[in-house]
Design a protein around this motif. Structure first.
Motif, PDB file in Angstrom:
ATOM      1  N   PRO A   1       0.133  63.375  17.601  1.00 43.88           N
ATOM      2  CA  PRO A   1       0.999  62.265  17.959  1.00 43.88           C
ATOM      3  C   PRO A   1       2.303  62.293  17.165  1.00 43.88           C
ATOM      4  CG  PRO A   1      -0.679  61.502  16.423  1.00 43.88           C
ATOM      5  CD  PRO A   1      -0.973  62.958  16.717  1.00 43.88           C
ATOM      6  N   LEU A   2       3.306  61.606  17.712  1.00 48.68           N
ATOM      7  CA  LEU A   2       4.554  61.314  17.010  1.00 48.68           C
ATOM      8  C   LEU A   2       4.654  59.807  16.913  1.00 48.68           C
ATOM      9  CD1 LEU A   2       7.102  63.762  18.701  1.00 48.68           C
ATOM     10  CD2 LEU A   2       6.065  63.978  16.421  1.00 48.68           C
ATOM     11  N   TYR A   3       5.269  59.338  15.850  1.00 46.59           N
ATOM     12  CA  TYR A   3       5.391  57.900  15.615  1.00 46.59           C
ATOM     13  C   TYR A   3       6.855  57.499  15.526  1.00 46.59           C
ATOM     14  CZ  TYR A   3       0.487  58.414  14.484  1.00 46.59           C
ATOM     15  OH  TYR A   3      -0.845  58.694  14.554  1.00 46.59           O
ATOM     16  N   ALA A   4       7.090  56.220  15.709  1.00 49.40           N
ATOM     17  CA  ALA A   4       8.420  55.636  15.521  1.00 49.40           C
ATOM     18  C   ALA A   4       8.227  54.230  14.986  1.00 49.40           C
ATOM     19  CB  ALA A   4       9.181  55.600  16.848  1.00 49.40           C
ATOM     20  N   ARG A   5       9.188  53.787  14.208  1.00 51.02           N
ATOM     21  CA  ARG A   5       9.197  52.414  13.691  1.00 51.02           C
ATOM     22  C   ARG A   5      10.549  51.821  14.049  1.00 51.02           C
ATOM     23  NH1 ARG A   5       5.693  50.965   9.740  1.00 51.02           N
ATOM     24  NH2 ARG A   5       4.125  52.522   9.215  1.00 51.02           N
ATOM     25  N   VAL A   6      10.521  50.583  14.491  1.00 46.58           N
ATOM     26  CA  VAL A   6      11.772  49.946  14.899  1.00 46.58           C
ATOM     27  C   VAL A   6      11.699  48.453  14.590  1.00 46.58           C
ATOM     28  CG1 VAL A   6      10.972  49.615  17.283  1.00 46.58           C
ATOM     29  CG2 VAL A   6      13.416  49.736  16.830  1.00 46.58           C
ATOM     30  N   ALA A   7      12.832  47.906  14.211  1.00 50.54           N
ATOM     31  CA  ALA A   7      12.905  46.460  14.003  1.00 50.54           C
ATOM     32  C   ALA A   7      12.473  45.777  15.299  1.00 50.54           C
ATOM     33  CB  ALA A   7      14.323  46.042  13.619  1.00 50.54           C
ATOM     34  N   ALA A   8      11.625  44.782  15.193  1.00 47.56           N
ATOM     35  CA  ALA A   8      11.056  44.124  16.375  1.00 47.56           C
ATOM     36  C   ALA A   8      12.135  43.519  17.277  1.00 47.56           C
ATOM     37  CB  ALA A   8      10.040  43.068  15.957  1.00 47.56           C
ATOM     38  N   ASP A   9      13.278  43.160  16.715  1.00 41.79           N
ATOM     39  CA  ASP A   9      14.340  42.558  17.525  1.00 41.79           C
ATOM     40  C   ASP A   9      15.356  43.581  18.043  1.00 41.79           C
ATOM     41  OD1 ASP A   9      15.618  43.130  15.136  1.00 41.79           O
ATOM     42  OD2 ASP A   9      16.400  41.102  14.829  1.00 41.79           O
ATOM     43  N   ASN A  10      15.101  44.866  17.820  1.00 40.06           N
ATOM     44  CA  ASN A  10      16.000  45.920  18.297  1.00 40.06           C
ATOM     45  C   ASN A  10      15.554  46.333  19.704  1.00 40.06           C
ATOM     46  OD1 ASN A  10      17.487  48.233  18.814  1.00 40.06           O
ATOM     47  ND2 ASN A  10      17.379  48.974  16.710  1.00 40.06           N
ATOM     48  N   GLU A  11      15.881  45.489  20.673  1.00 38.95           N
ATOM     49  CA  GLU A  11      15.426  45.690  22.048  1.00 38.95           C
ATOM     50  C   GLU A  11      15.908  47.004  22.647  1.00 38.95           C
ATOM     51  OE1 GLU A  11      16.300  42.197  24.337  1.00 38.95           O
ATOM     52  OE2 GLU A  11      15.316  40.892  22.872  1.00 38.95           O
ATOM     53  N   GLY A  12      17.123  47.431  22.286  1.00 46.07           N
ATOM     54  CA  GLY A  12      17.652  48.682  22.822  1.00 46.07           C
ATOM     55  C   GLY A  12      16.802  49.874  22.400  1.00 46.07           C
ATOM     56  N   SER A  13      16.467  49.941  21.108  1.00 50.09           N
ATOM     57  CA  SER A  13      15.641  51.051  20.630  1.00 50.09           C
ATOM     58  C   SER A  13      14.223  50.977  21.179  1.00 50.09           C
ATOM     59  CB  SER A  13      15.597  51.079  19.101  1.00 50.09           C
ATOM     60  OG  SER A  13      16.457  52.060  18.608  1.00 50.09           O
ATOM     61  N   LEU A  14      13.695  49.784  21.305  1.00 52.56           N
ATOM     62  CA  LEU A  14      12.363  49.649  21.903  1.00 52.56           C
ATOM     63  C   LEU A  14      12.360  50.208  23.319  1.00 52.56           C
ATOM     64  CD1 LEU A  14      11.353  46.132  20.571  1.00 52.56           C
ATOM     65  CD2 LEU A  14      10.165  48.287  20.098  1.00 52.56           C
ATOM     66  N   ARG A  15      13.396  49.903  24.101  1.00 54.21           N
ATOM     67  CA  ARG A  15      13.486  50.420  25.482  1.00 54.21           C
ATOM     68  C   ARG A  15      13.600  51.941  25.489  1.00 54.21           C
ATOM     69  NH1 ARG A  15      16.758  46.000  26.312  1.00 54.21           N
ATOM     70  NH2 ARG A  15      18.632  47.250  26.144  1.00 54.21           N
ATOM     71  N   VAL A  16      14.429  52.492  24.598  1.00 51.72           N
ATOM     72  CA  VAL A  16      14.598  53.948  24.525  1.00 51.72           C
ATOM     73  C   VAL A  16      13.249  54.608  24.263  1.00 51.72           C
ATOM     74  CG1 VAL A  16      15.529  55.823  23.091  1.00 51.72           C
ATOM     75  CG2 VAL A  16      17.025  53.942  23.828  1.00 51.72           C
ATOM     76  N   LEU A  17      12.539  54.118  23.246  1.00 51.44           N
ATOM     77  CA  LEU A  17      11.256  54.712  22.886  1.00 51.44           C
ATOM     78  C   LEU A  17      10.244  54.593  24.022  1.00 51.44           C
ATOM     79  CD1 LEU A  17      11.374  53.439  19.246  1.00 51.44           C
ATOM     80  CD2 LEU A  17      11.146  55.856  19.885  1.00 51.44           C
ATOM     81  N   GLU A  18      10.188  53.447  24.667  1.00 54.55           N
ATOM     82  CA  GLU A  18       9.245  53.263  25.780  1.00 54.55           C
ATOM     83  C   GLU A  18       9.585  54.182  26.950  1.00 54.55           C
ATOM     84  OE1 GLU A  18       9.441  49.019  26.270  1.00 54.55           O
ATOM     85  OE2 GLU A  18       8.010  48.675  24.634  1.00 54.55           O
ATOM     86  N   LYS A  19      10.871  54.368  27.245  1.00 54.76           N
ATOM     87  CA  LYS A  19      11.270  55.273  28.324  1.00 54.76           C
ATOM     88  C   LYS A  19      10.861  56.713  28.026  1.00 54.76           C
ATOM     89  CE  LYS A  19      15.346  52.737  29.876  1.00 54.76           C
ATOM     90  NZ  LYS A  19      16.820  52.796  29.956  1.00 54.76           N
ATOM     91  N   CYS A  20      10.723  57.028  26.745  1.00 50.83           N
ATOM     92  CA  CYS A  20      10.349  58.383  26.329  1.00 50.83           C
ATOM     93  C   CYS A  20       8.846  58.529  26.131  1.00 50.83           C
ATOM     94  CB  CYS A  20      11.106  58.758  25.059  1.00 50.83           C
ATOM     95  SG  CYS A  20      12.881  58.951  25.356  1.00 50.83           S
ATOM     96  N   GLY A  21       8.073  57.506  26.528  1.00 55.92           N
ATOM     97  CA  GLY A  21       6.622  57.605  26.497  1.00 55.92           C
ATOM     98  C   GLY A  21       5.936  57.013  25.285  1.00 55.92           C
ATOM     99  N   PHE A  22       6.701  56.496  24.333  1.00 59.93           N
ATOM    100  CA  PHE A  22       6.096  55.850  23.162  1.00 59.93           C
ATOM    101  C   PHE A  22       5.539  54.492  23.577  1.00 59.93           C
ATOM    102  CE2 PHE A  22       8.777  58.944  21.200  1.00 59.93           C
ATOM    103  CZ  PHE A  22       8.229  59.204  19.954  1.00 59.93           C
ATOM    104  N   ARG A  23       4.416  54.124  22.967  1.00 61.10           N
ATOM    105  CA  ARG A  23       3.780  52.833  23.237  1.00 61.10           C
ATOM    106  C   ARG A  23       3.552  52.102  21.927  1.00 61.10           C
ATOM    107  NH1 ARG A  23       5.906  53.520  27.170  1.00 61.10           N
ATOM    108  NH2 ARG A  23       5.070  54.368  29.088  1.00 61.10           N
ATOM    109  N   ALA A  24       3.775  50.799  21.938  1.00 59.83           N
ATOM    110  CA  ALA A  24       3.553  49.981  20.742  1.00 59.83           C
ATOM    111  C   ALA A  24       2.075  50.033  20.382  1.00 59.83           C
ATOM    112  CB  ALA A  24       4.002  48.554  20.991  1.00 59.83           C
ATOM    113  N   THR A  25       1.784  50.353  19.124  1.00 55.36           N
ATOM    114  CA  THR A  25       0.395  50.461  18.675  1.00 55.36           C
ATOM    115  C   THR A  25       0.111  49.554  17.478  1.00 55.36           C
ATOM    116  OG1 THR A  25       1.022  52.417  17.391  1.00 55.36           O
ATOM    117  CG2 THR A  25       0.011  52.781  19.560  1.00 55.36           C
ATOM    118  N   ALA A  26       1.145  49.015  16.856  1.00 55.74           N
ATOM    119  CA  ALA A  26       0.936  48.129  15.706  1.00 55.74           C
ATOM    120  C   ALA A  26       2.201  47.338  15.428  1.00 55.74           C
ATOM    121  CB  ALA A  26       0.550  48.936  14.473  1.00 55.74           C
ATOM    122  N   ARG A  27       2.014  46.279  14.684  1.00 59.87           N
ATOM    123  CA  ARG A  27       3.138  45.497  14.174  1.00 59.87           C
ATOM    124  C   ARG A  27       2.981  45.460  12.662  1.00 59.87           C
ATOM    125  NH1 ARG A  27       6.128  42.977  18.079  1.00 59.87           N
ATOM    126  NH2 ARG A  27       7.099  41.508  16.677  1.00 59.87           N
TER     127      ARG A  27
END
Length: 156
Positions: A109-135
């Protein structure tokens, strides 16, 4: 617009430094160096990145340097990171660059961490197949406070 990745050149570093000192971008990224304006610390960081087993790339848009993208960390815990000049936000550059990077680095796996309010980065990561797994909560140097972050995972 044609998006491409290439090896990082010494001439890219002043561009990265300028980009990483945009106050709005720093606030959005949140998890930044304590002092983004410390050029010596910046140079030392990039020296370590380039000497490590990280896969660091320069992001080009129509041939112009517009950011960076990398995979770094220990096997099994490797993370992605990217930075795109604010002038290119919302134009698909980060998504195209990250897609190219995760194609180049087949390890999962590959991981990413992003500020919860950074909606742009969350969208980028989700479009690339990343899924939220923890907070989690972490101290964000750019905001000088602890904030919520989302941990995302790219599998298979």
């Amino acid at each position: 617009m044609e998006i491409a990745l290439r090896e990082v050149h010494d001439s890219d570093l002043p561009v990265f430094f300028r980009q990483m000192n945009d106050p709005e971008a720093v606030r959005m990224a949140a998890f930044t160096p304590k002092d983004p304006a410390d050029r010596d610390a910046f140079d030392a960081l990039w020296k370590r990145i380039r000497a490590s087993d990280a896969v660091a790339r320069t992001v080009l848009a129509d041939g112009d340097v517009v950011g960076s993208a990398a995979v770094y960390g220990e096997p099994g815990e490797r993370e992605v990171t990217y930075w795109v000049d604010r002038a290119y936000w919302g134009r698909g550059v980060a998504t195209s660059a990250l897609r190219a990077l995760v194609t180049e680095v087949p390890e999962r796996p590959l991981y990413a961490r992003v500020a919860a309010d950074n909606e742009g980065s969350l969208r980028v990561l989700e479009k690339c197949g990343f899924r939220a797994t923890a907070r989690a909560r972490g101290f964000a140097n750019a905001r000088r406070e602890e904030i919520d972050e989302v941990v995302l995972t790219l599998r298979g």
